[in-house]
Motif scaffolding. Structure first.
Motif, PDB file in Angstrom:
ATOM      1  N   THR A 133      -3.432 -30.998 -24.808  1.00 37.17           N
ATOM      2  CA  THR A 133      -2.483 -32.100 -24.621  1.00 37.17           C
ATOM      3  C   THR A 133      -1.499 -31.837 -23.486  1.00 37.17           C
ATOM      4  O   THR A 133      -0.968 -32.783 -22.911  1.00 37.17           O
ATOM      5  CB  THR A 133      -1.698 -32.369 -25.920  1.00 37.17           C
ATOM      6  N   VAL A 134      -1.234 -30.578 -23.179  1.00 36.75           N
ATOM      7  CA  VAL A 134      -0.345 -30.220 -22.081  1.00 36.75           C
ATOM      8  C   VAL A 134      -0.980 -29.061 -21.322  1.00 36.75           C
ATOM      9  O   VAL A 134      -1.340 -28.044 -21.920  1.00 36.75           O
ATOM     10  CB  VAL A 134       1.057 -29.788 -22.581  1.00 36.75           C
ATOM     11  N   ALA A 135      -1.118 -29.229 -20.013  1.00 38.42           N
ATOM     12  CA  ALA A 135      -1.610 -28.157 -19.143  1.00 38.42           C
ATOM     13  C   ALA A 135      -0.757 -28.178 -17.889  1.00 38.42           C
ATOM     14  O   ALA A 135      -1.202 -28.567 -16.811  1.00 38.42           O
ATOM     15  CB  ALA A 135      -3.088 -28.346 -18.830  1.00 38.42           C
ATOM     16  N   ASP A 136       0.483 -27.788 -18.036  1.00 40.15           N
ATOM     17  CA  ASP A 136       1.465 -27.786 -16.964  1.00 40.15           C
ATOM     18  C   ASP A 136       1.520 -26.368 -16.395  1.00 40.15           C
ATOM     19  O   ASP A 136       2.210 -25.495 -16.946  1.00 40.15           O
ATOM     20  CB  ASP A 136       2.823 -28.227 -17.512  1.00 40.15           C
ATOM     21  N   GLN A 137       0.771 -26.165 -15.333  1.00 44.27           N
ATOM     22  CA  GLN A 137       0.563 -24.838 -14.747  1.00 44.27           C
ATOM     23  C   GLN A 137       1.832 -23.991 -14.722  1.00 44.27           C
ATOM     24  O   GLN A 137       2.846 -24.423 -14.190  1.00 44.27           O
ATOM     25  CB  GLN A 137       0.035 -24.996 -13.327  1.00 44.27           C
ATOM     26  N   ASP A 138       1.760 -22.816 -15.299  1.00 47.04           N
ATOM     27  CA  ASP A 138       2.811 -21.801 -15.320  1.00 47.04           C
ATOM     28  C   ASP A 138       4.032 -22.187 -16.156  1.00 47.04           C
ATOM     29  O   ASP A 138       4.991 -21.422 -16.219  1.00 47.04           O
ATOM     30  CB  ASP A 138       3.276 -21.439 -13.904  1.00 47.04           C
ATOM     31  N   ARG A 139       4.028 -23.364 -16.805  1.00 50.60           N
ATOM     32  CA  ARG A 139       5.180 -23.791 -17.589  1.00 50.60           C
ATOM     33  C   ARG A 139       4.862 -23.968 -19.074  1.00 50.60           C
ATOM     34  O   ARG A 139       5.608 -23.510 -19.926  1.00 50.60           O
ATOM     35  CB  ARG A 139       5.735 -25.099 -17.035  1.00 50.60           C
ATOM     36  N   GLU A 140       3.740 -24.671 -19.362  1.00 50.04           N
ATOM     37  CA  GLU A 140       3.433 -24.969 -20.766  1.00 50.04           C
ATOM     38  C   GLU A 140       1.946 -25.275 -20.928  1.00 50.04           C
ATOM     39  O   GLU A 140       1.331 -25.902 -20.066  1.00 50.04           O
ATOM     40  CB  GLU A 140       4.258 -26.170 -21.245  1.00 50.04           C
ATOM     41  N   PHE A 141       1.416 -24.829 -22.048  1.00 52.11           N
ATOM     42  CA  PHE A 141       0.035 -25.126 -22.430  1.00 52.11           C
ATOM     43  C   PHE A 141       0.043 -25.459 -23.917  1.00 52.11           C
ATOM     44  O   PHE A 141       0.603 -24.705 -24.716  1.00 52.11           O
ATOM     45  CB  PHE A 141      -0.881 -23.917 -22.177  1.00 52.11           C
ATOM     46  N   ALA A 142      -0.542 -26.608 -24.291  1.00 47.72           N
ATOM     47  CA  ALA A 142      -0.526 -27.017 -25.701  1.00 47.72           C
ATOM     48  C   ALA A 142      -1.818 -27.740 -26.053  1.00 47.72           C
ATOM     49  O   ALA A 142      -2.498 -28.300 -25.178  1.00 47.72           O
ATOM     50  CB  ALA A 142       0.671 -27.923 -25.980  1.00 47.72           C
ATOM     51  N   PHE A 143      -2.130 -27.725 -27.344  1.00 51.00           N
ATOM     52  CA  PHE A 143      -3.318 -28.428 -27.820  1.00 51.00           C
ATOM     53  C   PHE A 143      -3.096 -28.956 -29.226  1.00 51.00           C
ATOM     54  O   PHE A 143      -2.314 -28.425 -30.004  1.00 51.00           O
ATOM     55  CB  PHE A 143      -4.552 -27.521 -27.772  1.00 51.00           C
ATOM     56  N   ARG A 144      -3.803 -30.030 -29.515  1.00 48.60           N
ATOM     57  CA  ARG A 144      -3.749 -30.664 -30.833  1.00 48.60           C
ATOM     58  C   ARG A 144      -5.001 -30.263 -31.601  1.00 48.60           C
ATOM     59  O   ARG A 144      -6.111 -30.323 -31.079  1.00 48.60           O
ATOM     60  CB  ARG A 144      -3.693 -32.176 -30.682  1.00 48.60           C
ATOM     61  N   VAL A 145      -4.801 -29.860 -32.850  1.00 47.07           N
ATOM     62  CA  VAL A 145      -5.892 -29.419 -33.719  1.00 47.07           C
ATOM     63  C   VAL A 145      -6.206 -30.529 -34.718  1.00 47.07           C
ATOM     64  O   VAL A 145      -5.318 -31.071 -35.360  1.00 47.07           O
ATOM     65  CB  VAL A 145      -5.501 -28.137 -34.492  1.00 47.07           C
ATOM     66  N   ASP A 146      -7.500 -30.827 -34.826  1.00 46.72           N
ATOM     67  CA  ASP A 146      -7.986 -31.775 -35.816  1.00 46.72           C
ATOM     68  C   ASP A 146      -9.045 -31.085 -36.661  1.00 46.72           C
ATOM     69  O   ASP A 146      -9.694 -30.141 -36.209  1.00 46.72           O
ATOM     70  CB  ASP A 146      -8.616 -33.002 -35.150  1.00 46.72           C
ATOM     71  N   SER A 147      -9.205 -31.563 -37.865  1.00 45.34           N
ATOM     72  CA  SER A 147     -10.256 -31.057 -38.739  1.00 45.34           C
ATOM     73  C   SER A 147     -10.804 -32.224 -39.539  1.00 45.34           C
ATOM     74  O   SER A 147     -10.028 -32.960 -40.160  1.00 45.34           O
ATOM     75  CB  SER A 147      -9.702 -29.973 -39.667  1.00 45.34           C
ATOM     76  N   PHE A 148     -12.103 -32.412 -39.473  1.00 50.76           N
ATOM     77  CA  PHE A 148     -12.760 -33.534 -40.144  1.00 50.76           C
ATOM     78  C   PHE A 148     -12.130 -34.863 -39.728  1.00 50.76           C
ATOM     79  O   PHE A 148     -11.964 -35.771 -40.523  1.00 50.76           O
ATOM     80  CB  PHE A 148     -12.734 -33.362 -41.665  1.00 50.76           C
ATOM     81  N   GLY A 149     -11.740 -34.948 -38.446  1.00 52.15           N
ATOM     82  CA  GLY A 149     -11.167 -36.169 -37.910  1.00 52.15           C
ATOM     83  C   GLY A 149      -9.723 -36.425 -38.270  1.00 52.15           C
ATOM     84  O   GLY A 149      -9.171 -37.466 -37.915  1.00 52.15           O
ATOM     85  N   LEU A 150      -9.078 -35.494 -38.960  1.00 51.72           N
ATOM     86  CA  LEU A 150      -7.674 -35.668 -39.361  1.00 51.72           C
ATOM     87  C   LEU A 150      -6.765 -34.796 -38.504  1.00 51.72           C
ATOM     88  O   LEU A 150      -7.098 -33.643 -38.214  1.00 51.72           O
ATOM     89  CB  LEU A 150      -7.496 -35.276 -40.828  1.00 51.72           C
ATOM     90  N   PRO A 151      -5.596 -35.323 -38.101  1.00 53.57           N
ATOM     91  CA  PRO A 151      -4.656 -34.490 -37.340  1.00 53.57           C
ATOM     92  C   PRO A 151      -4.096 -33.385 -38.234  1.00 53.57           C
ATOM     93  O   PRO A 151      -3.691 -33.639 -39.364  1.00 53.57           O
ATOM     94  CB  PRO A 151      -3.572 -35.469 -36.913  1.00 53.57           C
ATOM     95  N   ILE A 152      -4.097 -32.167 -37.712  1.00 56.90           N
ATOM     96  CA  ILE A 152      -3.624 -31.013 -38.478  1.00 56.90           C
ATOM     97  C   ILE A 152      -2.345 -30.441 -37.875  1.00 56.90           C
ATOM     98  O   ILE A 152      -1.343 -30.292 -38.560  1.00 56.90           O
ATOM     99  CB  ILE A 152      -4.708 -29.916 -38.547  1.00 56.90           C
ATOM    100  N   ALA A 153      -2.392 -30.102 -36.599  1.00 56.05           N
ATOM    101  CA  ALA A 153      -1.235 -29.430 -35.994  1.00 56.05           C
ATOM    102  C   ALA A 153      -1.274 -29.527 -34.488  1.00 56.05           C
ATOM    103  O   ALA A 153      -2.316 -29.810 -33.884  1.00 56.05           O
ATOM    104  CB  ALA A 153      -1.221 -27.959 -36.401  1.00 56.05           C
TER     105      ALA A 153
END
Length: 159
Positions: A71-91
């Motif tokens: 979800t965020v790939a801001d070089q040298d500042r921040e990297f983030a991702f959203r985790v889903d499981s069985f199609g449901l948002p987890i974290a």
């Protein structure tokens, strides 16, 4: 004490933000640092915003997989991702990188629980069944895991 919906942990590293960003955005290396993640299936190289990957996790006898999207790939500042499981948002998981003024970096790992709304009870049940961690203990377990992950990342980058 009520349920915690987010956690952050920070650590200083003797590595430049660019080096730390490169390591973290190469998600296939996450198994080297995380006490839960054992492997990641993803394309080579640092991932960009919108790209997906699959994490294979283990905690004691519990084994599970998750699908994630950067979800965020801001070089040298921040990297983030959203985790889903069985199609449901987890974290949402992420890392922020701040230069410390001495050539090093303060790295902050963060987690936000997304198990809210209509699918939350089912997502929480899945989490407990697959990970062995009750929703009200997930923040505490993640805090411990973050400290281990950040410590291992610091050691790997110092080598």
């Amino acid at each position: 004490m009520g349920r915690e919906w987010s956690v952050e942990e920070s650590i200083s590293m003797a590595a430049a933000p660019a080096a730390v960003y490169r390591a973290v955005s190469e998600v296939r290396r996450m198994g080297e640092w995380s006490p839960e993640c054992r492997a990641v299936w993803a394309r080579r190289g640092p991932l960009r915003r919108g790209e997906r990957f699959v994490g294979f996790n283990r905690r004691g006898l519990y084994v599970w997989f998750t699908t994630s999207r950067v979800t965020v790939a801001d070089q040298d500042r921040e990297f983030a991702f959203r985790v889903d499981s069985f199609g449901l948002p987890i974290a949402e998981w992420g890392y922020r990188f701040e230069p410390d003024g001495d050539g090093g970096t303060t790295v902050t790992e963060y987690w936000r629980d997304l198990r809210t709304g209509r699918g939350a009870p089912f997502a929480e049940l899945l989490g407990k069944v697959f990970t062995g961690v009750a929703p009200e203990r997930r923040a505490q377990a993640n805090r411990i895991g973050m400290r281990a992950t950040l410590g291992r990342l610091r050691q790997a980058l110092a080598a």
